[in-house]
Write an enzyme that holds these catalytic residues in place. Structure first.
Site, mmCIF file in Angstrom:
data_model
loop_
_atom_site.group_PDB
_atom_site.id
_atom_site.type_symbol
_atom_site.label_atom_id
_atom_site.label_comp_id
_atom_site.label_asym_id
_atom_site.label_seq_id
_atom_site.Cartn_x
_atom_site.Cartn_y
_atom_site.Cartn_z
ATOM 1 C CB SER A 287 14.059 9.457 -3.153
ATOM 2 O OG SER A 287 14.101 9.939 -4.467
ATOM 3 C CG ASP B 216 16.818 3.564 -7.492
ATOM 4 O OD1 ASP B 216 16.728 4.560 -8.228
ATOM 5 O OD2 ASP B 216 16.538 3.590 -6.280
ATOM 6 C CG HIS C 56 13.547 5.663 -6.887
ATOM 7 N ND1 HIS C 56 14.777 5.911 -6.321
ATOM 8 C CD2 HIS C 56 12.746 6.704 -6.540
ATOM 9 C CE1 HIS C 56 14.727 7.062 -5.668
ATOM 10 N NE2 HIS C 56 13.509 7.555 -5.774
#
Length: 321
Positions: A170, A265, A295
Site C-alpha cells: 500500500s 482493491d 486491499h
C-alpha cells in the site's frame, strides 16, 4: 492463480472469486462496520487501537529476534530500523510498511519479516518512517531514502552482503517506488536487485479505480484514499510530481519487480498501470492478480494470501541469487 496471462479477463470476473475469499471479504466488512474514522477521533487513537490488535487486521505478535538500530536521517532526525535477520543472510530486504502514510508501524510487521527471513534468506530491515498528519510529505519519503542510502553504504559491513531488495504494501509500495527513484536520481544508485510492490498507491491524483470504488468498507474506500492523501500532502503540491506519484516518473534503470494486486482493491488500476509502465520502460516485471483479493488481503489467512506470500518469497529469493 494468474491464468495464462496476467491480463486474462477471467481473473476479473465475479465467478473467479472463491467461496473462501468471499467469506474473508464479508468478515472484513462486518469487522469494520461502525469503526471510528481516524480523521474524526485522531490518528493516534487509531494507531493505539491497531497496536492492541483491535479492528480488521489480525494482531501481529512481536518477534523475540527483532532489534532496533537508529541511523542518521535528514536534518539530524534519527530513523529507527527494525531488523530481523537469519544467520548469514544472502541479501537484505528493505521493508516499508503500509497504513496510508498515517497508520501502521515497523513493529507490526514481525511475522511477515520472520517469514521472509526464513523463506528467502534475507535480513529484513523495516523503516519506522515519520507519519502524517503530524509529519507530512516529505518527511516519510526522506526517512525511507535515508534508510536506503544507509544500506547502500553499510549493508556489507552490517549483514555480510550488499545484495539489496526493497518492497512494501500500500503506502509502503508507494514509498518503495519513490525511494528507488530518489536513489537513482539523487545518489546515482541503481543497485537494488528487486522490488516487491504489493497493492501500492502509485498515483496520488487518484486513478479511476480509486475514484470509482465507493463506500463499501473493504479496508480501503474512496473516502479513505482521499483523507490519507490530504493528510500526507500539504496543499499546493502537484500530485502528479513523480516524487509524489511515481506512476508519472521515468522508470529507466528500475530493478525487476513483482506487482501483487487483488481484483477487489480500490488500488487495482495503480498496479495495472504501474506494471505496464515498468514493462514499457524495458524493465523486467511480473504481475500477480488474485481474484477477489481486497486491499491488504495478504494479511488475512486464506489460499490467495498463502499463494501471494509464497510467490513474493520466491521472487525475493530468486533476485538475490
Amino acid at each position: 492463480m494468474s491464468g495464462n496471462t496476467p491480463f486474462d479477463p477471467a481473473l476479473f470476473r465475479p465467478e473467479a472469486i472463491t467461496a473462501e475469499t468471499r467469506a474473508i471479504n464479508d468478515a472484513i466488512i462486518k469487522a469494520m462496520a461502525g469503526m471510528e474514522e481516524w480523521w474524526d477521533v485522531g490518528a493516534q487513537k487509531v494507531r493505539d487501537a491497531r497496536a492492541r490488535g483491535e479492528g480488521a487486521f489480525p494482531l501481529a505478535p512481536k518477534s523475540e529476534r527483532a532489534r532496533t538500530l537508529h541511523i542518521e536521517g535528514k536534518n539530524g532526525h534519527k530513523v529507527p530500523l527494525r531488523i530481523i535477520a537469519p544467520e548469514n543472510p544472502k541479501g537484505v530486504y528493505l521493508h516499508i510498511h503500509g497504513g496510508g502514510w498515517v497508520l501502521g508501524a515497523a513493529d507490526q510487521q514481525d511475522p511477515m519479516l520472520e517469514r521472509i527471513a526464513a523463506n528467502a534468506g534475507l535480513a529484513c530491515v523495516s523503516v519506522e518512517y515519520r507519519l502524517a498528519p503530524e509529519n507530512p510529505y516529505p518527511a516519510g519519503p526522506d526517512d525511507c531514502e535515508a534508510a536506503a542510502l544507509w544500506l547502500a553504504r553499510n549493508a556489507k559491513a552490517e549483514f555480510g552482503t550488499d545484495r539489496l531488495t526493497i518492497g512494501g504494501e500500500s503506502a509502503g509500495g508507494h514509498l518503495s517506488a519513490v525511494t528507488l527513484l530518489r536513489m537513482r536520481d539523487r545518489h546515482g544508485f541503481t543497485g537494488f536487485s528487486g522490488a516487491n510492490l504489493v497493492f501500492g498507491a502509485f498515483d496520488l491524483s487518484m486513478t479511476p479505480s480509486q475514484k470509482q470504488f465507493g463506500d463499501e468498507r473493504l479496508i480501503l474506500r474512496t473516502v479513505d484514499i482521499a483523507k490519507f492523501g490530504d493528510a500526507f500532502l500539504p496543499g499546493g503540491l502537484d500530485r502528479r510530481d513523480p516524487d509524489i506519484s511515481p506512476l508519472y516518473a521515468d522508470l529507466r534503470d528500475m530493478p525487476p519487480a513483482l506487482f501483487t494486486i487483488g481484483t477487489r482493491d480500490a488500488l487495482l488500476d495503480d498496479t495495472l498501470f504501474m506494471y505496464s509502465r515498468w514493462v514499457a520502460a524495458g524493465r523486467e516485471a511480473e504481475l500477480a492478480v488474485y481474484p477477489g483479493g481486497a486491499h491488504g488481503f495478504v494479511a488475512f489467512p486464506g489460499e490467495i494470501a498463502r499463494a501471494a506470500n509464497a510467490r513474493a518469497d520466491a521472487f525475493l529469493a530468486r533476485v538475490t541469487g
